[in-house]
Design a protein around this motif. Structure first.
Motif, PDB file in Angstrom:
ATOM      1  N   VAL A  12      16.801 -39.593 -11.553  1.00 26.39           N
ATOM      2  CA  VAL A  12      16.297 -38.220 -11.462  1.00 26.39           C
ATOM      3  C   VAL A  12      15.924 -37.902 -10.021  1.00 26.39           C
ATOM      4  CG1 VAL A  12      14.510 -36.612 -12.198  1.00 26.39           C
ATOM      5  CG2 VAL A  12      15.498 -38.200 -13.852  1.00 26.39           C
ATOM      6  N   ARG A  13      15.265 -38.851  -9.353  1.00 23.08           N
ATOM      7  CA  ARG A  13      14.881 -38.629  -7.954  1.00 23.08           C
ATOM      8  C   ARG A  13      16.112 -38.436  -7.068  1.00 23.08           C
ATOM      9  NH1 ARG A  13      10.121 -43.128  -8.024  1.00 23.08           N
ATOM     10  NH2 ARG A  13       8.372 -41.694  -8.414  1.00 23.08           N
ATOM     11  N   GLU A  14      17.168 -39.225  -7.316  1.00 23.46           N
ATOM     12  CA  GLU A  14      18.397 -39.074  -6.534  1.00 23.46           C
ATOM     13  C   GLU A  14      18.996 -37.681  -6.738  1.00 23.46           C
ATOM     14  OE1 GLU A  14      21.012 -42.182  -7.653  1.00 23.46           O
ATOM     15  OE2 GLU A  14      19.848 -43.772  -6.661  1.00 23.46           O
ATOM     16  N   ARG A  15      18.948 -37.196  -7.968  1.00 21.18           N
ATOM     17  CA  ARG A  15      19.494 -35.867  -8.252  1.00 21.18           C
ATOM     18  C   ARG A  15      18.670 -34.787  -7.555  1.00 21.18           C
ATOM     19  NH1 ARG A  15      20.712 -33.250 -14.258  1.00 21.18           N
ATOM     20  NH2 ARG A  15      21.502 -31.230 -13.480  1.00 21.18           N
ATOM     21  N   ILE A  16      17.348 -34.951  -7.567  1.00 20.14           N
ATOM     22  CA  ILE A  16      16.475 -33.975  -6.911  1.00 20.14           C
ATOM     23  C   ILE A  16      16.755 -33.942  -5.407  1.00 20.14           C
ATOM     24  CG2 ILE A  16      14.070 -33.483  -6.294  1.00 20.14           C
ATOM     25  CD1 ILE A  16      13.313 -34.651  -9.058  1.00 20.14           C
ATOM     26  N   ARG A  17      16.910 -35.147  -4.818  1.00 21.80           N
ATOM     27  CA  ARG A  17      17.193 -35.206  -3.378  1.00 21.80           C
ATOM     28  C   ARG A  17      18.559 -34.614  -3.046  1.00 21.80           C
ATOM     29  NH1 ARG A  17      14.487 -40.385  -3.721  1.00 21.80           N
ATOM     30  NH2 ARG A  17      16.502 -41.382  -4.145  1.00 21.80           N
ATOM     31  N   SER A  18      19.564 -34.957  -3.850  1.00 22.37           N
ATOM     32  CA  SER A  18      20.921 -34.500  -3.548  1.00 22.37           C
ATOM     33  C   SER A  18      21.071 -32.991  -3.709  1.00 22.37           C
ATOM     34  CB  SER A  18      21.937 -35.217  -4.447  1.00 22.37           C
ATOM     35  OG  SER A  18      21.745 -34.856  -5.803  1.00 22.37           O
ATOM     36  N   ALA A  31      11.609 -31.498 -16.256  1.00 23.49           N
ATOM     37  CA  ALA A  31      11.749 -31.879 -17.665  1.00 23.49           C
ATOM     38  C   ALA A  31      13.215 -31.843 -18.097  1.00 23.49           C
ATOM     39  CB  ALA A  31      10.902 -30.958 -18.543  1.00 23.49           C
ATOM     40  N   ARG A  32      13.947 -30.841 -17.633  1.00 20.85           N
ATOM     41  CA  ARG A  32      15.368 -30.748 -17.999  1.00 20.85           C
ATOM     42  C   ARG A  32      16.166 -31.910 -17.395  1.00 20.85           C
ATOM     43  NH1 ARG A  32      14.190 -25.277 -16.952  1.00 20.85           N
ATOM     44  NH2 ARG A  32      15.246 -25.296 -14.913  1.00 20.85           N
ATOM     45  N   GLU A  37      18.879 -37.223 -18.160  1.00 19.98           N
ATOM     46  CA  GLU A  37      19.078 -38.621 -17.772  1.00 19.98           C
ATOM     47  C   GLU A  37      18.722 -39.579 -18.899  1.00 19.98           C
ATOM     48  OE1 GLU A  37      20.629 -39.762 -15.297  1.00 19.98           O
ATOM     49  OE2 GLU A  37      20.858 -37.850 -14.226  1.00 19.98           O
ATOM     50  N   VAL A  38      17.724 -39.237 -19.700  1.00 15.87           N
ATOM     51  CA  VAL A  38      17.378 -40.080 -20.859  1.00 15.87           C
ATOM     52  C   VAL A  38      18.532 -40.073 -21.856  1.00 15.87           C
ATOM     53  CG1 VAL A  38      15.869 -40.258 -22.891  1.00 15.87           C
ATOM     54  CG2 VAL A  38      14.874 -39.884 -20.637  1.00 15.87           C
ATOM     55  N   ALA A  39      19.148 -38.911 -22.068  1.00 14.68           N
ATOM     56  CA  ALA A  39      20.288 -38.828 -22.988  1.00 14.68           C
ATOM     57  C   ALA A  39      21.467 -39.649 -22.480  1.00 14.68           C
ATOM     58  CB  ALA A  39      20.695 -37.362 -23.159  1.00 14.68           C
ATOM     59  N   LEU A  40      21.729 -39.578 -21.166  1.00 12.68           N
ATOM     60  CA  LEU A  40      22.816 -40.370 -20.597  1.00 12.68           C
ATOM     61  C   LEU A  40      22.532 -41.866 -20.739  1.00 12.68           C
ATOM     62  CD1 LEU A  40      23.665 -38.411 -17.307  1.00 12.68           C
ATOM     63  CD2 LEU A  40      24.962 -38.460 -19.445  1.00 12.68           C
ATOM     64  N   TYR A  41      21.285 -42.249 -20.515  1.00 16.51           N
ATOM     65  CA  TYR A  41      20.915 -43.675 -20.644  1.00 16.51           C
ATOM     66  C   TYR A  41      21.112 -44.132 -22.089  1.00 16.51           C
ATOM     67  CZ  TYR A  41      18.304 -48.028 -20.412  1.00 16.51           C
ATOM     68  OH  TYR A  41      17.951 -49.354 -20.488  1.00 16.51           O
ATOM     69  N   SER A  42      20.709 -43.298 -23.041  1.00 16.29           N
ATOM     70  CA  SER A  42      20.836 -43.674 -24.456  1.00 16.29           C
ATOM     71  C   SER A  42      22.301 -43.835 -24.841  1.00 16.29           C
ATOM     72  CB  SER A  42      20.166 -42.619 -25.338  1.00 16.29           C
ATOM     73  OG  SER A  42      18.777 -42.580 -25.099  1.00 16.29           O
ATOM     74  N   ALA A  66       5.646 -39.808 -14.080  1.00 13.48           N
ATOM     75  CA  ALA A  66       5.866 -40.491 -12.809  1.00 13.48           C
ATOM     76  C   ALA A  66       6.375 -39.542 -11.736  1.00 13.48           C
ATOM     77  CB  ALA A  66       6.852 -41.644 -12.995  1.00 13.48           C
ATOM     78  N   LEU A  67       7.118 -38.516 -12.151  1.00 10.71           N
ATOM     79  CA  LEU A  67       7.726 -37.594 -11.192  1.00 10.71           C
ATOM     80  C   LEU A  67       6.812 -36.432 -10.818  1.00 10.71           C
ATOM     81  CD1 LEU A  67      11.305 -37.419 -12.721  1.00 10.71           C
ATOM     82  CD2 LEU A  67      10.716 -38.412 -10.511  1.00 10.71           C
ATOM     83  N   THR A  68       6.169 -35.843 -11.798  1.00 10.96           N
ATOM     84  CA  THR A  68       5.388 -34.632 -11.538  1.00 10.96           C
ATOM     85  C   THR A  68       3.893 -34.803 -11.801  1.00 10.96           C
ATOM     86  OG1 THR A  68       5.700 -33.806 -13.802  1.00 10.96           O
ATOM     87  CG2 THR A  68       7.365 -33.219 -12.163  1.00 10.96           C
TER      88      THR A  68
END
Length: 410
Positions: A12-18, A31-32, A37-42, A66-68
């Motif tokens: 998620v952090r990589e996506r925010i930075r990119s 949250a979105r 990312e949780v869905a992709l991991y699952s 952890a993020l917000t």
């Protein structure tokens, strides 16, 4: 944090930075991203490439914290039963509930502790580093943060978060939960309505700030209140209030704003009541001068008893300079401080008003004389039968302390 959660968080952090997005402008975006990312991991977990998540919703919540939020501490901050959180070491996290402390099975890393503190300080304009190893700040929810770092501490960062109950805001609520007796509550109400200068004393975690807020809730809504604090703690709602806090010096040692300066500024702001969150040092002199000018005030002070509070208040102004002596301070206290309310915390964690005294206006030797109005006898808090000798303010406001104490009605 588990390996799975760490992976999701980092993605998620990589996506925010990119994408260069600002989560502060769109709180729902994080949250979105996390849900995605949780869905992709699952999906990967179903294919057997990574371990399964036991609780997807719980995992998403922890990653979002952890993020917000404030990571592993966020659930504790959200829990209204938790009164205080402190970290002695990354693997030594404690909380207080109901006045009693317990250790939690939480293990952080040194980096996580530093990251948490940095996020907590981000919106405060305050800092902590080798040149300034202590910091006090307010969190967005009003909790007070205190941090000390090595080499003042032996090895680890020491973090304290003092939460303030939003559930108890009124004197009626304190009466209902047994923190103050009916007669004491009625008497304190008469004191506030008649503009008495009130000093709230007690040890740490005795309930001083809660009582101070409850007393201020009784101030008529058409009166202007100016509060002065080291860090914002009092929450007085929607009314005519200006809240001010001190400021630490900059890296160059400039820009500090002390409580002494704030008290002087408060007098220029047309106060009907002036409030000092806690008197600790030389600002006690400025408070006494303010009260001596005729502006009603309330403040708190650390002390072991109501009489000790008067002794301490007589000592602190001497820190202001050599030209200040007891011949000025003692009579000023005797004539300006009307009521001292002492709070205590019992062994079972309960907080209560244990004693109320009223200075008579006289000084005997180096002692400010005072009558005991409410006292604890054989474990019970009772009216002693005495009433304040100085009753001019009560009479001017149409309040009768004898009636309040005798009937115990709000």
């Amino acid at each position: 944090m588990s390996s799975a959660l760490s992976q999701i968080t980092e993605r998620v952090r990589e996506r925010i930075r990119s994408e260069g997005v600002d989560l502060d402008r769109d709180p729902g975006l994080a949250a979105r991203y996390v849900d995605h990312e949780v869905a992709l991991y699952s999906e990967r977990a179903l294919g057997g490439s990574v371990p399964m998540l036991g609780d997807e919703a719980g995992a998403a919540r922890r990653v979002l914290d952890a993020l917000t939020g404030f990571g592993a501490l966020q659930p504790l901050l959200d829990d209204p039963s938790v009164e205080e959180i402190w970290i002695n070491a990354p693997d030594a996290v404690f909380i207080a509930r109901g006045g009693r402390s317990s250790r939690l099975p939480i293990a952080l890393s040194e980096g996580e502790v530093r990251d948490l503190v940095e996020r907590m300080l981000r919106g405060s304009g305050r800092r902590v580093d080798l040149s300034s190893p202590f910091v006090d700040a307010s969190l967005p929810d009003g909790s007070r943060l205190h941090v000390v770092i090595p080499d003042v501490t032996a090895r680890h960062w020491a973090v304290n978060i003092r939460k303030f109950s939003r559930a108890v805001r009124t004197l009626s609520q304190l009466r209902e939960n047994g923190s103050v007796t009916d007669s004491t509550a009625a008497f304190l109400r008469a004191c506030v309505l008649s503009g008495q200068n009130i000093l709230v004393s007690g040890a740490t975690q005795a309930g001083k700030t809660t009582l101070l807020g409850a007393l201020l809730d009784l101030v008529p809504s058409d009166q202007r209140i100016i509060t002065v604090e080291d860090t914002f703690e009092l929450a007085l709602g929607q009314r005519d209030v200006v809240a001010m806090q001190g400021r630490q010096p900059s890296l160059e040692g400039a820009g500090e704003i002390s409580l002494r300066r704030l008290i002087k500024e408060a007098l220029r702001m047309r106060p009907d009541r002036i409030v000092v969150g806690e008197v600790r040092e030389a600002e006690a002199l400025d408070l006494l001068i303010a009260l001596n000018s005729g502006v009603p005030g309330l403040c708190s002070i650390h002390a072991n008893s109501a009489r000790d509070a008067l002794v301490k208040l007589a000592t602190l102004p001497l820190l202001a300079g050599r030209n200040i002596d007891a011949s000025f301070v003692l009579p000023t206290i005797a004539h300006t401080v009307d009521i001292v309310v002492h709070c205590e915390r019992l062994a079972n964690g309960q907080r209560r008003v244990a004693q109320v005294i009223a200075p008579t206006g006289a000084v005997s030797g180096a002692v400010v004389e005072a009558d005991v109005i409410v006292d604890t006898r054989a474990g019970r808090v009772e009216w002693t039968g005495s009433v304040p000798q100085r009753r001019t303010k009560f009479a001017a406001a149409g309040q009768d302390p004898l009636t309040a104490l005798g009937r115990g009605q709000l």
